[in-house]
Design a protein around this motif. Structure first.
Motif, mmCIF file in Angstrom:
data_model
loop_
_atom_site.group_PDB
_atom_site.id
_atom_site.type_symbol
_atom_site.label_atom_id
_atom_site.label_comp_id
_atom_site.label_asym_id
_atom_site.label_seq_id
_atom_site.Cartn_x
_atom_site.Cartn_y
_atom_site.Cartn_z
ATOM 1 N N ASN A 128 0.840 -1.202 0.000
ATOM 2 C CA ASN A 128 0.000 0.000 0.000
ATOM 3 C C ASN A 128 0.873 1.248 0.000
ATOM 4 O O ASN A 128 0.791 2.109 0.879
ATOM 5 C CB ASN A 128 -0.958 0.023 1.199
ATOM 6 C CG ASN A 128 -1.974 1.164 1.108
ATOM 7 O OD1 ASN A 128 -2.247 1.672 0.030
ATOM 8 N ND2 ASN A 128 -2.513 1.558 2.244
ATOM 9 N N PHE A 164 -6.681 -2.720 3.571
ATOM 10 C CA PHE A 164 -5.622 -1.724 3.507
ATOM 11 C C PHE A 164 -5.555 -0.886 4.785
ATOM 12 O O PHE A 164 -6.568 -0.497 5.353
ATOM 13 C CB PHE A 164 -5.864 -0.769 2.338
ATOM 14 C CG PHE A 164 -5.446 -1.313 0.999
ATOM 15 C CD1 PHE A 164 -4.173 -1.798 0.790
ATOM 16 C CD2 PHE A 164 -6.337 -1.295 -0.067
ATOM 17 C CE1 PHE A 164 -3.776 -2.277 -0.459
ATOM 18 C CE2 PHE A 164 -5.955 -1.764 -1.318
ATOM 19 C CZ PHE A 164 -4.673 -2.251 -1.510
ATOM 20 N N SER A 169 -1.330 -4.429 3.403
ATOM 21 C CA SER A 169 -2.474 -5.070 2.756
ATOM 22 C C SER A 169 -2.507 -6.517 3.249
ATOM 23 O O SER A 169 -1.495 -7.057 3.712
ATOM 24 C CB SER A 169 -2.331 -5.046 1.232
ATOM 25 O OG SER A 169 -1.370 -5.994 0.802
#
Length: 303
Positions: A128, A164, A169
């Motif tokens: 992320n 997220f 993640s």
């Protein structure tokens, strides 16, 4: 087509930290068939392996390493595909910096912030990647396609199922290899206002490039920000309070320009990097009762 393979590879040649010992083999699959065939062979031969991309976010142990590397930096690196002027399909090996410029060139808004993110799209989805809220993968990603290494099946997860959060993640808790991402985009229209938006995106690219050059120690080996920010505290601020800016262990140093980075100043090894990470974690725990979590992947070290 035979998979391109290198033997006796010194990983310090590839990592942004310039750390890493030697692996017996490094493989460069370019499509799904090659990837599946490779993994099946490695499993059959009981070979340990790590999946890496541009190696911008890793510190790796020295010496002879007991794993091979599947290098995804050449996987599906053809140009992204735009569907219905809204959905952009991008292969895992495509560089995020290149995607920033590609999207603006093709009059798509939203991904200019990627100019400041090294590494591949696959790695970006996995962790992320991003800057502030709204300038990150989770804001624009619709879904991710990946190879499940337990079932050897290609699967897809929607954004809402990826759990997220900052630099996280759910893919980090799964045994998978990311294949591609599908992003929701905004097409800039060919109108007067649209042209102004296009110019604004070009200005943003320049702005993010200057910000990265101004704030980050790009002239020295590093893996970027070392720790996940322990909101609302700031790692760099705590290290300044502790008068640890510039502190070194071996060839690793707490950056004087940006204390959130560990940089190499004198032939830094992976062990130097890891030792300084452990030292910082211990000092922050003792002084602030906070447990810092590294953003950087550290591979090949003995527990």
């Amino acid at each position: 087509m035979t998979i391109h393979t290198e033997t006796d590879v010194k990983l310090e040649r590839f990592t942004n930290t310039r750390t890493g010992g030697t692996v017996n083999k490094m493989y460069y699959p370019i499509n799904l068939n090659q990837l599946i065939e490779l993994i099946q062979t490695l499993k059959k031969d009981n070979r340990k392996f790590e999946v890496l991309g541009d190696m911008t976010n890793v510190a790796i142990a020295s010496g002879q390493l007991d794993f091979d590397v599947i290098n995804m930096s050449k996987y599906c690196v053809s140009e992204p595909t735009l569907i219905n002027n809204r959905e952009l399909v991008v292969g895992a090996g495509y560089k995020m910096i290149n995607l920033a410029y590609w999207s603006v060139k093709h009059k798509l808004s939203g991904l200019a912030w990627m100019e400041g993110i090294p590494g591949t799209v696959g790695a970006g989805i996995f962790m992320n990647a991003g800057f502030l809220f709204g300038q990150d993968i989770q804001t624009f990603l619709l879904e991710v396609k990946f190879l499940n290494l337990d079932t050897m099946q290609v699967e897809t997860l929607k954004n809402a199922d990826l759990k997220f959060r900052y630099r996280f993640s759910v893919l980090q808790e799964m045994n998978v290899i990311i294949l591609e991402g599908r992003f929701l985009m905004n097409k800039i229209p060919n109108t007067f206002k649209g042209n102004l938006r296009y110019i604004k995106q070009m200005i943003l690219l320049h702005k993010y490039h200057k910000r990265r050059s101004r704030n980050q120690p790009l002239d020295l080996p590093s893996a970027g920000t070392t720790f996940v920010p322990p909101t609302p505290w700031h790692v760099g601020g705590m290290l300044r309070e502790l008068k640890l800016v510039g502190y070194s262990m071996g060839g690793a140093q707490i950056s004087e320009k940006s204390p959130g980075f560990i940089v190499g100043v004198s032939n830094m090894t992976g062990e130097d990097y890891r030792n300084l990470v452990l030292f910082i974690q211990e000092r922050i725990q003792d002084e602030y009762n906070l447990k810092l979590v590294p953003e950087v992947r550290m591979l090949g070290f003995k527990k």
